[in-house]
Design a protein around this motif. Sequence first.
Motif, mmCIF file in Angstrom:
data_model
loop_
_atom_site.group_PDB
_atom_site.id
_atom_site.type_symbol
_atom_site.label_atom_id
_atom_site.label_comp_id
_atom_site.label_asym_id
_atom_site.label_seq_id
_atom_site.Cartn_x
_atom_site.Cartn_y
_atom_site.Cartn_z
ATOM 1 N N GLY A 1 0.815 -1.205 0.000
ATOM 2 C CA GLY A 1 0.000 0.000 0.000
ATOM 3 C C GLY A 1 0.852 1.259 0.000
ATOM 4 N N VAL A 2 0.255 2.354 0.364
ATOM 5 C CA VAL A 2 0.949 3.641 0.383
ATOM 6 C C VAL A 2 1.999 3.637 1.497
ATOM 7 N N MET A 3 3.244 3.994 1.137
ATOM 8 C CA MET A 3 4.371 3.965 2.066
ATOM 9 C C MET A 3 5.030 5.350 2.123
ATOM 10 N N PRO A 4 5.990 5.544 3.040
ATOM 11 C CA PRO A 4 6.580 6.888 3.191
ATOM 12 C C PRO A 4 7.114 7.497 1.912
ATOM 13 N N GLN A 5 7.840 6.714 1.092
ATOM 14 C CA GLN A 5 8.384 7.313 -0.132
ATOM 15 C C GLN A 5 7.320 7.508 -1.204
ATOM 16 N N THR A 6 6.217 6.779 -1.106
ATOM 17 C CA THR A 6 5.074 7.077 -1.974
ATOM 18 C C THR A 6 4.639 8.518 -1.734
ATOM 19 N N LEU A 7 4.495 8.868 -0.454
ATOM 20 C CA LEU A 7 4.016 10.202 -0.102
ATOM 21 C C LEU A 7 5.055 11.273 -0.423
ATOM 22 N N GLU A 8 6.339 10.983 -0.160
ATOM 23 C CA GLU A 8 7.352 12.000 -0.446
ATOM 24 C C GLU A 8 7.485 12.223 -1.949
ATOM 25 N N HIS A 9 7.453 11.160 -2.725
ATOM 26 C CA HIS A 9 7.502 11.328 -4.180
ATOM 27 C C HIS A 9 6.294 12.121 -4.682
ATOM 28 N N MET A 10 5.149 11.902 -4.061
ATOM 29 C CA MET A 10 3.970 12.682 -4.452
ATOM 30 C C MET A 10 4.159 14.162 -4.123
ATOM 31 N N ARG A 11 4.824 14.456 -2.993
ATOM 32 C CA ARG A 11 5.088 15.857 -2.652
ATOM 33 C C ARG A 11 6.041 16.493 -3.655
ATOM 34 N N VAL A 12 7.006 15.719 -4.119
ATOM 35 C CA VAL A 12 7.926 16.225 -5.137
ATOM 36 C C VAL A 12 7.172 16.535 -6.430
ATOM 37 N N LEU A 13 6.326 15.619 -6.849
ATOM 38 C CA LEU A 13 5.545 15.839 -8.072
ATOM 39 C C LEU A 13 4.642 17.053 -7.937
ATOM 40 N N GLU A 14 4.040 17.215 -6.760
ATOM 41 C CA GLU A 14 3.176 18.372 -6.542
ATOM 42 C C GLU A 14 3.988 19.663 -6.604
ATOM 43 N N ALA A 15 5.184 19.648 -6.006
ATOM 44 C CA ALA A 15 6.031 20.837 -6.032
ATOM 45 C C ALA A 15 6.420 21.210 -7.455
ATOM 46 N N LEU A 16 6.613 20.198 -8.307
ATOM 47 C CA LEU A 16 6.995 20.431 -9.697
ATOM 48 C C LEU A 16 5.785 20.653 -10.604
ATOM 49 N N ARG A 17 4.599 20.594 -10.007
ATOM 50 C CA ARG A 17 3.334 20.751 -10.730
ATOM 51 C C ARG A 17 3.193 19.732 -11.866
ATOM 52 N N VAL A 18 3.571 18.514 -11.563
ATOM 53 C CA VAL A 18 3.328 17.397 -12.485
ATOM 54 C C VAL A 18 2.077 16.697 -11.966
ATOM 55 N N SER A 19 0.941 17.053 -12.518
ATOM 56 C CA SER A 19 -0.341 16.626 -11.947
ATOM 57 C C SER A 19 -1.043 15.560 -12.768
ATOM 58 N N CYS A 20 -0.519 15.235 -13.933
ATOM 59 C CA CYS A 20 -1.170 14.267 -14.813
ATOM 60 C C CYS A 20 -0.367 12.974 -14.830
ATOM 61 N N GLY A 21 -1.058 11.856 -14.751
ATOM 62 C CA GLY A 21 -0.347 10.586 -14.778
ATOM 63 C C GLY A 21 -1.258 9.419 -14.516
ATOM 64 N N VAL A 22 -0.630 8.298 -14.145
ATOM 65 C CA VAL A 22 -1.333 7.036 -13.911
ATOM 66 C C VAL A 22 -0.772 6.410 -12.647
ATOM 67 N N VAL A 23 -1.638 5.770 -11.850
ATOM 68 C CA VAL A 23 -1.203 4.977 -10.709
ATOM 69 C C VAL A 23 -1.310 3.505 -11.091
ATOM 70 N N ALA A 24 -0.195 2.792 -10.953
ATOM 71 C CA ALA A 24 -0.185 1.352 -11.211
ATOM 72 C C ALA A 24 -0.092 0.623 -9.876
ATOM 73 N N ILE A 25 -1.082 -0.221 -9.579
ATOM 74 C CA ILE A 25 -1.064 -1.052 -8.365
ATOM 75 C C ILE A 25 -0.405 -2.374 -8.746
ATOM 76 N N THR A 26 0.885 -2.499 -8.434
ATOM 77 C CA THR A 26 1.650 -3.684 -8.819
ATOM 78 C C THR A 26 1.484 -4.801 -7.789
ATOM 79 N N LYS A 27 2.031 -5.974 -8.140
ATOM 80 C CA LYS A 27 1.975 -7.170 -7.283
ATOM 81 C C LYS A 27 0.535 -7.547 -6.958
ATOM 82 N N SER A 28 -0.341 -7.283 -7.913
ATOM 83 C CA SER A 28 -1.753 -7.595 -7.698
ATOM 84 C C SER A 28 -2.016 -9.090 -7.722
ATOM 85 N N ASP A 29 -1.019 -9.888 -8.107
ATOM 86 C CA ASP A 29 -1.146 -11.343 -8.036
ATOM 87 C C ASP A 29 -0.835 -11.865 -6.640
#
Length: 509
Positions: free
Chosen positions: A102-130
């Motif tokens: 699930g969501v982990m510390p670096q998930t959140l920090e990377h999201m803060r970086v993207l927000e700071a850079l105003r990169v708002s468009c993309g896709v979330v891939a939920i891996t290891k779904s098997d």
Amino acid sequence: MTGAGDDSIDTRSAPLTVGTAGHIDHGKTSLVQQLTGVDTDRLPEEKSRGITIVLGYAPLRLPGGRLLSLVDVPGHERLIRVMVSGATGIDLFLLVIAADDGVMPQTLEHMRVLEALRVSCGVVAITKSDLADPGPAGRAAAGLLPGVEVVSCSARTGAGMAEVAAALERAAAAVVSRSVVRRGPVLHIDRVFTIRGSGTVVTGTLWSGEITRGQRLHVLPGDHVARVRGLQVHDHTVDSAAAGQRVAVNLAGVERRIIARGDTLIGDGADVTLTYRLEADLRLDAPLTDRARVQVHHGTRDAAARAVHRDGARWQLRLERPLVAADGDRLVVRQISPPDTLGGGVIVAAAAGGRREAAAAEAQASPGGAGAPERPVLDDDALGLEERLRAAGYEPPTEAEMGEEARHLAALHAHGRATRIGRSMHAHPEAIEHVRAVVERVASDEGSITLARLRDELGTSRKYAQALLEHLDAARVTRRQEDDSRVLRPSAQRDSSSSAALPDSPPPP
């Protein structure tokens, strides 16, 4: 560079760069390999430890034929600086979250970086779904990034790969390529190397403008002039490259030793400023005290700075080493100790006045108006000393052993290419980073590290091991105990784990 011209590069759509993001061991690199056929972990250290250490690159062909550049970033908390340098040039993201974590510390920090850079468009891939139900991770992602498409997949089985690619195609269709903005060429360099028979090659994401074969460019901050001998985009030789693409540039007229990662290539019409002081409107997730010392990330370069509050969201950042920036550029601001991403914002005045900038404005040294602040020049003799320090690794010469060369140390220190250890030794920063990684790895695994253990790890003498440990003590990475062993300080422990990273180019022993 190698390779011949190829018509397979899709020129029908404007170029874009997509960057991965997400916590370590959530499967970013495996997902990239499934989507592109390229294993972006190229270093032996990455293979042996099973983690991404440096930026990786691959072409991504979408179902409709459009070709994107893809940057794969590290997920380890120790490597956030590398992640930011890769993220600053992207147009959209591929955020990877493992179903079993699930969501982990670096998930959140990377999201803060993207927000700071105003990169708002993309896709979330939920891996290891098997391996686990992707539902909880998907719902958490949807709550954090409303409106962003979430796709479940498995890099191990290949399930969902077509859906991820299709979602990326839809996201890319909503992004305006930076190639539509008419501006001179600006490329922030993230790799420098030499190819036999070709010479110096630099790579980066082209932020603006166009680079063409035969063009003359300036390398900042040193303001060296180079000619474009050749160009490649995704290993294909091209005559020109447009903004939004990953580009490899073969340069004539400059040697490898005078260019470093974090330098910038610019051409005519590049409205940039070489600045020690800038003003920015910042959006921060944590309060920042006036005159606090922070780390500012811009392009592939970062600099410590004093943050002086002006009014509201406006801050003046007084940099300890120069950045090559333009009004309207985005930047990321991080706390130095304990390290954490505070947020970021937009530059409103890349040249915010001051003595150094006044001198730079008068000089007008570069075609884009990027002047040269008052600081020592890296001439051939200084660069020769840098190469000597780089080759010495963690066994640097003393000032006495340098002889007349020692007079160039001030210039190297001013450019961040030498670090004092002990009273009379100066090492290359790459060596210091390598030693720090070794110390953090051993101390994290075993609780502490002794001088003898570091000596054996490095295969060096007690003299050098002692000087290096004392330097890390002074830098507040380690703390000396009564038995002379060292333990990591709390801030370093938060930055470290058993998978602490090595620098891009480890120094020789």
